[in-house]
Design a protein around this motif. Structure first.
Motif, PDB file in Angstrom:
ATOM      1  N   ILE A 124       0.841  -1.196   0.000  1.00 13.71           N
ATOM      2  CA  ILE A 124       0.000   0.000   0.000  1.00 13.71           C
ATOM      3  C   ILE A 124       0.883   1.255   0.000  1.00 13.71           C
ATOM      4  O   ILE A 124       0.670   2.175  -0.796  1.00 13.71           O
ATOM      5  N   GLU A 138      10.716   2.807   5.415  1.00  8.14           N
ATOM      6  CA  GLU A 138      10.278   1.474   5.849  1.00  8.14           C
ATOM      7  C   GLU A 138      11.187   1.028   6.997  1.00  8.14           C
ATOM      8  O   GLU A 138      12.411   1.008   6.843  1.00  8.14           O
ATOM      9  N   ARG A 139      10.585   0.651   8.111  1.00 11.57           N
ATOM     10  CA  ARG A 139      11.355   0.311   9.310  1.00 11.57           C
ATOM     11  C   ARG A 139      12.267  -0.898   9.106  1.00 11.57           C
ATOM     12  O   ARG A 139      13.414  -0.934   9.532  1.00 11.57           O
ATOM     13  N   THR A 172       3.019  -7.808   5.983  1.00 10.80           N
ATOM     14  CA  THR A 172       1.991  -8.651   5.369  1.00 10.80           C
ATOM     15  C   THR A 172       2.247  -8.873   3.879  1.00 10.80           C
ATOM     16  O   THR A 172       1.839  -9.906   3.332  1.00 10.80           O
ATOM     17  N   SER A 173       2.905  -7.927   3.238  1.00  7.84           N
ATOM     18  CA  SER A 173       2.999  -7.980   1.784  1.00  7.84           C
ATOM     19  C   SER A 173       3.933  -9.059   1.240  1.00  7.84           C
ATOM     20  O   SER A 173       4.100  -9.170   0.020  1.00  7.84           O
ATOM     21  N   SER A 212      -1.540 -14.931   0.423  1.00  9.00           N
ATOM     22  CA  SER A 212      -1.730 -16.175  -0.350  1.00  9.00           C
ATOM     23  C   SER A 212      -1.278 -15.993  -1.800  1.00  9.00           C
ATOM     24  O   SER A 212      -1.398 -16.901  -2.603  1.00  9.00           O
ATOM     25  N   LEU A 224      -2.531 -14.347  -4.183  1.00 10.09           N
ATOM     26  CA  LEU A 224      -3.592 -14.376  -5.187  1.00 10.09           C
ATOM     27  C   LEU A 224      -3.946 -12.954  -5.586  1.00 10.09           C
ATOM     28  O   LEU A 224      -4.024 -12.058  -4.730  1.00 10.09           O
ATOM     29  N   LEU A 258      10.005   5.558  11.232  1.00 11.16           N
ATOM     30  CA  LEU A 258       9.393   6.767  11.796  1.00 11.16           C
ATOM     31  C   LEU A 258       9.314   6.566  13.298  1.00 11.16           C
ATOM     32  O   LEU A 258       8.679   5.605  13.763  1.00 11.16           O
ATOM     33  N   GLY A 269      -7.824  -3.585   3.333  1.00 13.81           N
ATOM     34  CA  GLY A 269      -7.779  -3.760   1.878  1.00 13.81           C
ATOM     35  C   GLY A 269      -7.006  -4.988   1.492  1.00 13.81           C
ATOM     36  O   GLY A 269      -6.669  -5.827   2.338  1.00 13.81           O
ATOM     37  N   THR A 287      -4.538  -7.148  -4.059  1.00 14.26           N
ATOM     38  CA  THR A 287      -5.130  -7.031  -5.391  1.00 14.26           C
ATOM     39  C   THR A 287      -5.569  -5.605  -5.700  1.00 14.26           C
ATOM     40  O   THR A 287      -5.461  -5.147  -6.830  1.00 14.26           O
TER      41      THR A 287
HETATM   42  C1  LIG Z   1      -2.644 -14.538   5.487  1.00 15.78           C
HETATM   43  C2  LIG Z   1      -2.980 -13.459   4.507  1.00 15.78           C
HETATM   44  C3  LIG Z   1      -3.275 -13.792   3.200  1.00 15.78           C
HETATM   45  C4  LIG Z   1      -3.595 -12.795   2.283  1.00 15.78           C
HETATM   46  N1  LIG Z   1      -3.815 -13.152   0.996  1.00 15.78           N
HETATM   47  C5  LIG Z   1      -4.109 -12.201   0.089  1.00 15.78           C
HETATM   48  C6  LIG Z   1      -4.261 -12.567  -1.264  1.00 15.78           C
HETATM   49  O1  LIG Z   1      -4.081 -13.714  -1.648  1.00 15.78           O
HETATM   50  N2  LIG Z   1      -4.588 -11.588  -2.141  1.00 15.78           N
HETATM   51  C7  LIG Z   1      -4.767 -10.291  -1.756  1.00 15.78           C
HETATM   52  O2  LIG Z   1      -5.118  -9.479  -2.606  1.00 15.78           O
HETATM   53  N3  LIG Z   1      -4.572  -9.903  -0.479  1.00 15.78           N
HETATM   54  C8  LIG Z   1      -4.231 -10.831   0.438  1.00 15.78           C
HETATM   55  N4  LIG Z   1      -4.000 -10.480   1.744  1.00 15.78           N
HETATM   56  C9  LIG Z   1      -4.044  -9.056   2.101  1.00 15.78           C
HETATM   57  C10 LIG Z   1      -2.747  -8.343   1.720  1.00 15.78           C
HETATM   58  O3  LIG Z   1      -1.633  -9.160   1.953  1.00 15.78           O
HETATM   59  C11 LIG Z   1      -2.611  -7.064   2.507  1.00 15.78           C
HETATM   60  O4  LIG Z   1      -3.771  -6.293   2.313  1.00 15.78           O
HETATM   61  C12 LIG Z   1      -1.420  -6.204   2.090  1.00 15.78           C
HETATM   62  O5  LIG Z   1      -0.241  -6.948   2.019  1.00 15.78           O
HETATM   63  C13 LIG Z   1      -1.269  -5.074   3.099  1.00 15.78           C
HETATM   64  O6  LIG Z   1      -0.169  -4.284   2.747  1.00 15.78           O
HETATM   65  P1  LIG Z   1       0.253  -3.054   3.637  1.00 15.78           P
HETATM   66  O7  LIG Z   1       1.222  -2.270   2.828  1.00 15.78           O
HETATM   67  O8  LIG Z   1      -0.952  -2.345   4.142  1.00 15.78           O
HETATM   68  O9  LIG Z   1       0.917  -3.682   4.953  1.00 15.78           O
HETATM   69  P2  LIG Z   1       2.344  -4.343   5.192  1.00 15.78           P
HETATM   70  O10 LIG Z   1       2.773  -5.152   4.039  1.00 15.78           O
HETATM   71  O11 LIG Z   1       2.290  -5.029   6.496  1.00 15.78           O
HETATM   72  O12 LIG Z   1       3.328  -3.105   5.268  1.00 15.78           O
HETATM   73  C14 LIG Z   1       3.394  -2.217   6.362  1.00 15.78           C
HETATM   74  C15 LIG Z   1       4.852  -1.830   6.546  1.00 15.78           C
HETATM   75  O13 LIG Z   1       4.962  -0.749   7.464  1.00 15.78           O
HETATM   76  C16 LIG Z   1       6.213  -0.884   8.105  1.00 15.78           C
HETATM   77  N5  LIG Z   1       6.230  -0.054   9.322  1.00 15.78           N
HETATM   78  C17 LIG Z   1       5.548  -0.266  10.473  1.00 15.78           C
HETATM   79  N6  LIG Z   1       5.834   0.699  11.364  1.00 15.78           N
HETATM   80  C18 LIG Z   1       6.709   1.547  10.764  1.00 15.78           C
HETATM   81  C19 LIG Z   1       7.391   2.737  11.190  1.00 15.78           C
HETATM   82  N7  LIG Z   1       7.218   3.255  12.409  1.00 15.78           N
HETATM   83  N8  LIG Z   1       8.243   3.337  10.315  1.00 15.78           N
HETATM   84  C20 LIG Z   1       8.441   2.839   9.066  1.00 15.78           C
HETATM   85  N9  LIG Z   1       7.821   1.704   8.645  1.00 15.78           N
HETATM   86  C21 LIG Z   1       6.955   1.073   9.462  1.00 15.78           C
HETATM   87  C22 LIG Z   1       6.308  -2.367   8.386  1.00 15.78           C
HETATM   88  O14 LIG Z   1       7.630  -2.793   8.627  1.00 15.78           O
HETATM   89  C23 LIG Z   1       5.693  -2.963   7.119  1.00 15.78           C
HETATM   90  O15 LIG Z   1       6.667  -3.342   6.167  1.00 15.78           O
HETATM   91  C24 LIG Z   1      -3.647 -11.440   2.688  1.00 15.78           C
HETATM   92  C25 LIG Z   1      -3.333 -11.109   4.005  1.00 15.78           C
HETATM   93  C26 LIG Z   1      -2.980 -12.100   4.904  1.00 15.78           C
HETATM   94  C27 LIG Z   1      -2.601 -11.737   6.286  1.00 15.78           C
END
Ligand SMILES: Cc1cc2nc3c(=O)[nH]c(=O)nc-3n(C[C@H](O)[C@H](O)[C@H](O)COP(=O)(O)OP(=O)(O)OC[C@H]3O[C@@H](n4cnc5c(N)ncnc54)[C@H](O)[C@@H]3O)c2cc1C
Length: 495
Positions: free
Chosen positions: A27, A46-47, A54-55, A59, A61, A191, A362, A365
């Motif tokens: 995201i 990014e920390r 999560t990314s 799965s 997909l 941060l 979210g 995808t």
């Molecule tokens: C088990 C599972 C299966 C899934 N399968 C699917 C799927 O098949 N298809 C699909 O479309 N979606 C799927 N999802 C959902 C999808 O993976 C997530 O919506 C997406 O990865 C979220 O991304 P994000 O960037 O919000 O979070 P994240 O990827 O968690 O990124 C957040 C980042 O913020 C960083 N951070 C935290 N605090 C700080 C700070 N103070 N300073 C700097 N950086 C910081 C963290 O280190 C982390 O890297 C799944 C989720 C899960 C849990």
């Protein structure tokens, strides 16, 4: 310190940014790329490592989410299905591949033939222009596609198209797109404070030094840590999301899987068995999580639950294959939901005391649509009059077969298998990768080559062995990260 890090921290300290993004998951990456493409001066911190949350634990997909239809989330499914097409055809065709799914209907199972036919029909209707539509197929046809499918009690099966990806590579590629547009992107940069201005305090995890970063707006895209980061802005900020843990296991793939399986477990949940990168990905669980998301792990109990649930539809023999790896991630669900499997997968945007925009929830995808919603929410601060909603190709975007053929024409010395492998991971950037070092495999059973490690180090911000093995390649997630391979990668990173 590597040059790119020194330059990045220097820019953080001396420039004023339009947008500072906190979090380098998909995201944050999507927001940074979109804002940079609109001409804004962007920094992303990014920390840990990019995609380390999560990314890289999804799965993998790229899907509409057939099961969300039952929850009445037609808007979400339609939007996601639109993205399946856009990502696979325009944004990253080399990383988003179509895959067929078989959904078996068993006697006594949670769904009968009629609801499944209805769901496939609605899915196809929401899909719009898609070549292959869902339909019911006979048990024999289902078994021909997935030979280990359990036949006993199998009445019929649904067959429908979706897609899959390499989540971490997709994230890194989006960040590359942001960097190509001039954004500063830094991993191991956390941060740790936010003051009026807003001025963000960012700590370099390498030497502990801090810099103050001035930005017009700050976007909190820290996934499961969204509330932790909100509290940096306002110590009294409450809890805005519910967290849910999802685990996966990776099995050696026995037999020839011509499709993936979607297995209804009950009326709210499904399990997946998905052929991916030569292994079988099984998952996932969905259980409330209240610990520190940094410590989330797949446990023995998760492994047993996944094997039991996939065992509803897959022969025990196929599931007796060695477990190559396991991993877990944390979902972010809006609000305080008690039953996580039934919670909506929508995205929430909220503003804090100093104006920070937090984005949570979210799906992988829909990352592009979430980024568009974020930019839309920021348009008055950024004095943005027009948002370009058209999908844009990411760096390297290409049909992987065409990219492999082009690579081989330019580098006939490469083995065809390696050209295909590089083109599938990097698209047209495979040329740059091949030029980065020798096409020498990293070890036994590992077809990834030394050039990929050097490229990860020099062009993809990889700092550690795990950055390379877990997030620039799939070596660790497919269980091929032997001690010898780790040592080789370490030596290459230091070379
Ligand atoms: C088990 C599972 C299966 C899934 N399968 C699917 C799927 O098949 N298809 C699909 O479309 N979606 C799927 N999802 C959902 C999808 O993976 C997530 O919506 C997406 O990865 C979220 O991304 P994000 O960037 O919000 O979070 P994240 O990827 O968690 O990124 C957040 C980042 O913020 C960083 N951070 C935290 N605090 C700080 C700070 N103070 N300073 C700097 N950086 C910081 C963290 O280190 C982390 O890297 C799944 C989720 C899960 C849990």
């Amino acid at each position: 310190m590597d040059d790119w890090r020194a330059i990045g921290f220097e820019r953080l300290a001396t420039e004023r940014f339009d947008v500072l993004v906190v979090g380098g998951g998909i995201i944050g990456a999507g927001v940074a790329e979109l804002a940079a493409r609109h001409g804004f001066k962007v920094a992303l911190v990014e920390r840990d490592d990019f995609a380390s949350g999560t990314s890289s634990a999804s799965s993998k997909l790229v899907h509409g989410g057939l099961r969300y239809l039952r929850m009445g989330e037609f808007g979400l499914v339609r939007a996601a299905l639109g993205e399946v097409r856009v990502l696979g055809e325009i944004v990253a065709p080399h990383l988003v591949r179509r895959l067929r799914f078989v959904l078996p209907v068993y006697r006594g199972g949670p769904y009968g033939r009629i609801p499944i036919r209805g769901a496939l029909w609605s899915y196809a209707g929401l899909t719009g222009a898609i070549s292959e539509r869902g339909r019911l197929i006979a048990p024999a046809a289902a078994v021909a596609l997935v030979p280990p499918l359990r036949r006993e009690g199998l009445r019929v099966a649904g067959l429908y198209p979706d897609a899959q990806t390499d989540d971490a590579r997709l994230c890194i590629t989006i960040l590359r797109g942001a960097a190509d547009e001039g954004a500063v992107v830094l991993n191991r940069a956390e941060l740790i404070g936010l003051e009026p201005g807003p001025v963000a305090v960012v700590r370099d995890a390498g030497d502990g030094a801090t810099v103050e970063v001035a930005a017009r707006v700050v976007v909190n895209a820290s996934g499961p840590w969204v509330d932790e980061v909100r509290r940096l802005e306002d110590g009294s900020a409450g809890t805005s999301v519910t967290l849910s843990k999802g685990a996966h296991i990776v099995l050696e793939q026995l037999g020839d899987w011509g499709a993936a399986l979607t297995i209804p477990v009950d009326r709210a949940r499904v399990a997946f068995a998905v052929p991916w990168q030569g292994v079988l990905l099984l998952g996932t669980t969905d259980a409330p999580f209240d610990g520190d998301a940094r410590n989330v792990r797949a446990t023995d109990a998760d492994e047993r639950q996944i094997l039991d649930e996939v065992g509803l539809a897959v022969d025990r023999d196929a599931l007796a294959a060695p477990v190559r790896a396991r991993f877990a991630g944390v979902r972010v669900l809006p609000g305080g939901t008690s039953e996580t499997a039934r919670a909506p997968r929508e995205t929430m945007l909220s503003r804090g005391r100093l104006g920070m925009l937090s984005v949570a929830g979210g799906k992988l995808t829909t990352y592009r649509r979430i980024a568009l919603a974020v930019l839309h929410a920021l348009r008055s601060e950024l004095e943005l009059h027009r948002i370009d909603r058209r999908p844009h190709p990411l760096p390297g975007a290409a049909d992987p077969d065409l990219a492999a053929a082009a690579l081989l024409r330019r580098r006939p010395e490469l083995e065809a298998q390696l050209a295909t492998q590089l083109a599938s991971a990097y698209g047209t950037l495979a040329d740059e990768v091949a030029a980065a070092g020798p096409p020498e495999p990293l070890g036994d059973g590992v077809t990834e080559v030394a050039a990929q490690v050097l490229y990860a180090r020099d062009r993809e911000w990889a700092l550690t062995v795990d950055d390379v093995l877990r997030r620039r390649t799939t070596i660790a997630l497919t269980g091929r990260d032997s001690d010898a391979v780790r040592a080789r990668v370490e030596a290459l990173l230091a070379s």
